[in-house]
Design an enzyme around this catalytic site. Structure first.
Site, PDB file in Angstrom:
ATOM      1  N   ASP A 226       0.879  -1.165   0.000  1.00 56.25           N
ATOM      2  CA  ASP A 226       0.000   0.000   0.000  1.00 56.25           C
ATOM      3  C   ASP A 226       0.920   1.219   0.000  1.00 56.25           C
ATOM      4  O   ASP A 226       2.136   1.115   0.155  1.00 56.25           O
ATOM      5  CB  ASP A 226      -0.982   0.001   1.178  1.00 56.25           C
ATOM      6  CG  ASP A 226      -2.205   0.883   0.863  1.00 56.25           C
ATOM      7  OD1 ASP A 226      -2.135   1.690  -0.094  1.00 56.25           O
ATOM      8  OD2 ASP A 226      -3.234   0.781   1.559  1.00 56.25           O
TER       9      ASP A 226
HETATM   10  C1  NOJ Z   1      -3.901   3.964   0.025  1.00 57.29           C
HETATM   11  C2  NOJ Z   1      -5.133   3.112   0.165  1.00 57.29           C
HETATM   12  O1  NOJ Z   1      -5.110   2.424   1.395  1.00 57.29           O
HETATM   13  C3  NOJ Z   1      -5.289   2.108  -0.958  1.00 57.29           C
HETATM   14  O2  NOJ Z   1      -6.527   1.479  -0.816  1.00 57.29           O
HETATM   15  C4  NOJ Z   1      -5.161   2.787  -2.288  1.00 57.29           C
HETATM   16  O3  NOJ Z   1      -5.336   1.857  -3.317  1.00 57.29           O
HETATM   17  C5  NOJ Z   1      -3.796   3.447  -2.382  1.00 57.29           C
HETATM   18  N1  NOJ Z   1      -3.665   4.439  -1.326  1.00 57.29           N
HETATM   19  C6  NOJ Z   1      -3.544   4.103  -3.732  1.00 57.29           C
HETATM   20  O4  NOJ Z   1      -4.333   5.220  -3.885  1.00 57.29           O
END
Ligand code: NOJ
Length: 743
Positions: free
Chosen positions: A290
């Site tokens: 993430d």
């Molecule tokens: C953080 C989020 O937790 C995740 O769900 C998302 O896909 C990513 N950022 C990218 O934007």
């Protein structure tokens, strides 16, 4: 001819020399595995590490970490130091950046990723709402339309579906999932993967990404990015099933969660990433972190510095590094020092390249850059029609005293509530390219149906109110036949980093409802929110409650369809509605405790609250229709079965009203005594059926070892003999029960 054109195009862009075109990896006729092997054998260590680097190229969907600007990123892409970019959208942008990447030594295309969560430009209901439809075909269709629009805009990969089970409405991200039940969550996750991915052999689908692996939905106190502390038994039985189902449905990628599990951040957690995902489940795709979650292992207190973070992530089996750049900085060094094996690196790089070949990007890097599709196939009338259908089916009718609903379109309506006329509060955080101004507000939707309708704000944008707003609403209500009040919270409170300590109706809105109640007019509360709110105080003040959620592009139209009776409500909530904040988390599939709450009046020394009931206000699976249904002739084929037998469960459903309607018939079980305790109820089957007035239908369910078993702490499937109950009903609380035994 096609090949000639491609060669010509590649020469034009200066990407390939004639000699390069003859290399095996450039030969579209060879099997992908062979092409992957060939290209990996030609890559330098730096180029291999580059494939594991994912950089943000557009709007930030996380904090800026190590961001040195677009110019430096483009230079890195040209040098083969980037494998993927996120948040770059549109055929013009993606083509321009792809052209830069194609100038890299081996001409390796980039993967463009984006959070296409519930639509690209045609926005569907938030996933939590969509799940309340209990319509897996509809859910799959919604995802496939989202994929077709996004792929027409240059996107290859969506960061969805979110498969986190959650029962905590304080957590803003409950809007992205499918609610509190692992059995249903698994079915929804698989439907979403199938919808997004198809079989990835055209340019109309996207690679899916199963997130956030694992157990992110269990964040303590519903606070975003907080820690998770759960047992392995709970992990296996409650949290893992939806991720597993999504992996089994063929999801190309999986995303690490931000949280820790057993004291180790997921990005560095070998038990989750390697032992479960790779070894036990045989996941063949690749993992992406993430946003900066590799680097965040330092703040967690697990990695000493960036190099240690890169090592710990890779050692655990994590692969592509979204945004933290610790991999691009240190992985080559770690390989040279012998701390990371080249074989492991090659395997990870090979998996990423596999999907670039699979999508056809080596053969046509601009396959998803079709400007004609971008102009003609996004936000079409057909897609909006599907979005409207999806929105209708997502709405949950919670209360309908004295049949206050539906309201005939000839009636004089007073619509009250700031949000009803505020496009900015209409959509949530994850709207991709959806525009609030393209979406239908509640006021506009109702105006499309009701000729005689007036509007007043009733409260301000922050949900407080004042005497003059209340006076205006009361005066307006006094002249109307029915009052619709849009209460709830703004759509912008749905999504990441939107935790709330008080997921409830504001004091201002309650004050407004109290004043309106005094008018004696029938009042219907239309609740918009990206999570179940506490409606306990509002409930006695109104005659009807419609849980509208956040419905996307067709928000207002779909609600108008429901309240006018053009669509007979059929949604059932997939999250319990808490009675009070102190009860959270409250969920139907809880354990019994050694001192279960007694309902026979003997309330001493029990597991209970002194000031509120244990039960939620509205349980999982609950939702009304304008039709009424009777359940009868409930029976099971045997009262004792062997472990290889199947149990047939039958029930008859009767539409006892004069209106065609849909009912979600639900089947639950309980395993009374097992080697680890089991919930008081577990959903194990459902059927959504449509019945004409007076129509009766006999429904069959089958229970086998699959439904009657569970996981032990090591993740083994266990099927034990003993006494079970089977329940059938229209929600998780109002059920009929029969017992049987497995011998
Ligand atoms: C953080 C989020 O937790 C995740 O769900 C998302 O896909 C990513 N950022 C990218 O934007």
């Amino acid at each position: 001819m096609k090949h000639f054109l491609l060669i010509f195009q590649l020469l034009l862009t200066g990407t390939f020399t004639i000699a390069q075109i003859r290399l095996p990896y450039q030969n579209a006729k060879l099997p992908i595995d062979q092409r992957v092997k060939d290209i990996v054998s030609r890559m330098t260590l730096a180029e291999k590490v580059g494939q594991l680097n994912q950089l943000n190229g557009g709007v930030f969907t996380g904090p800026a970490v190590n961001d040195n600007g677009q110019k430096q990123k483009m230079q890195m892409a040209k040098e083969g130091k980037v494998g993927s970019m996120l948040n770059v959208i549109g055929t013009t942008e993606t083509r321009a950046i792809q052209q830069i990447a194609m100038q890299s030594r081996l001409g390796i295309p980039l993967l463009f990723a984006y959070d296409v969560i519930h639509g690209y430009k045609t926005i569907f209901p938030i996933p939590l709402a969509e799940a309340c439809s209990w319509d897996l075909n509809q859910i799959q269709l919604n995802s496939s339309i989202a994929a077709s629009e996004a792929s027409a805009a240059g996107i290859h990969w969506t960061f969805a579906p979110m498969c986190d089970i959650s029962n905590d409405p304080r957590w803003g991200r409950v809007m992205e999932g499918a609610g509190e039940d692992p059995y249903y969550g698994a079915l929804v996750a698989a439907a979403r993967v199938k919808g997004f991915q198809g079989n990835l052999n055209d340019n109309k689908h996207l690679m899916a990404c199963v997130k956030h692996f694992a157990a992110y939905g269990a964040v303590e106190a519903g606070r975003e990015y907080n820690q998770v502390d759960i047992s392995r038994v709970l992990l296996w039985n409650k949290y893992l099933p939806p991720y597993k189902a999504a992996v089994d449905a063929g999801a190309a990628t999986v995303m690490n969660a931000f949280n820790v599990f057993e004291g180790v951040p997921v990005s560095g957690n070998k038990y989750l990433v390697t032992d479960i995902l790779r070894k036990k489940w045989g996941f063949k795709g690749f993992l992406v972190s993430d946003w900066a979650s590799f680097k965040e292992m330092i703040a967690h207190g697990y990695a000493a510095d960036e190099k240690d973070a890169a090592l710990k992530a890779f050692e655990a089996g994590s692969e592509m590094d979204m945004e933290s750049q610790v991999t691009i900085k240190y992985l080559a060094e770690l390989v040279k020092e012998g701390k990371v094996s080249v074989q492991q690196l090659d395997a990870s790089v090979g998996k990423i390249l596999y999907f670039k070949f699979k999508l056809g990007l080596f053969d046509d890097p601009y396959k998803y850059c079709d400007t004609a599709r971008e102009s003609n196939e996004i936000f079409t009338a057909e897609n909006k029609l599907v979005a409207r259908k999806a929105a209708q089916a997502s709405i949950v009718l919670l209360k309908n005293e004295n049949k206050v609903l539906p309201v005939a379109t000839g009636k004089k309506i007073a619509l009250v509530g700031f949000f009803a006329n505020s496009p900015n509060d209409l959509l949530d955080f994850w709207i991709a390219q959806g525009k609030a101004t393209d979406a239908v507000t509640l006021y506009d939707g109702l105006k499309n149906k009701y000729a005689n309708i007036s509007f007043s704000n009733g409260y301000l944008s922050d949900c407080t109110t004042n005497d003059s707003l209340i006076a205006a609403a009361v005066a307006q209500a006094a002249t109307a036949e029915v009052v619709f009040v849009n209460i709830g919270i703004s759509g912008v409170y749905g999504g990441e980093e939107r935790s709330l300590a008080y997921p409830q109706i504001s004091n201002g809105q309650i004050q407004l409802l109290k004043a309106l109640k005094k008018t004696g007019k029938p009042i219907v509360a239309l609740v918009s929110s990206g999570r179940p709110l506490i409606l306990t105080e509002a409930e006695p003040l109104v005659d009807g409650i419609v849980q509208c959620w956040i419905l996307g592009t067709e928000h207002g139209n779909a609600i108008a369809d429901i309240v006018s009776g053009a669509y007979n409500p059929s949604g059932k909530t997939v999250m319990s509605f808490p009675y009070a904040i102190g009860q959270i988390p409250v969920y139907y599939n809880h354990f019994n405790t050694g001192r279960p709450d007694s309902t026979n009046g003997n309330l001493s020394w029990n597991s209970r609250y002194r000031d509120i009931p244990n039960e939620p206000l509205y349980p999982f699976g609950y939702g009304l229709s304008y039709s009424t249904f009777g359940y009868s002739d409930f029976n099971i084929s045997k009262t004792v079965i062997s472990k290889t037998d199947q149990l047939n469960v039958q029930v008859t459903i009767n539409n006892t009203s004069n209106l065609t309607g849909e009912e979600v018939v639900q089947l639950y079980i309980r395993d009374y005594a097992a080697s680890v305790i089991r919930p008081v109820k577990e959903l194990k089957g459902f059927q959504k059926i449509s019945l004409k007035p007076g129509e009766k239908r006999k429904i069959n369910f089958v229970l086998t070892a699959k439904e009657l078993s569970f996981f032990d702490a090591a993740g083994n499937i266990v099927f034990e003999s003993g006494k079970f109950a089977v329940f059938v009903g229209g929600n998780s609380k109002e059920v009929m029960q029969l017992d049987f035994e497995v011998k």
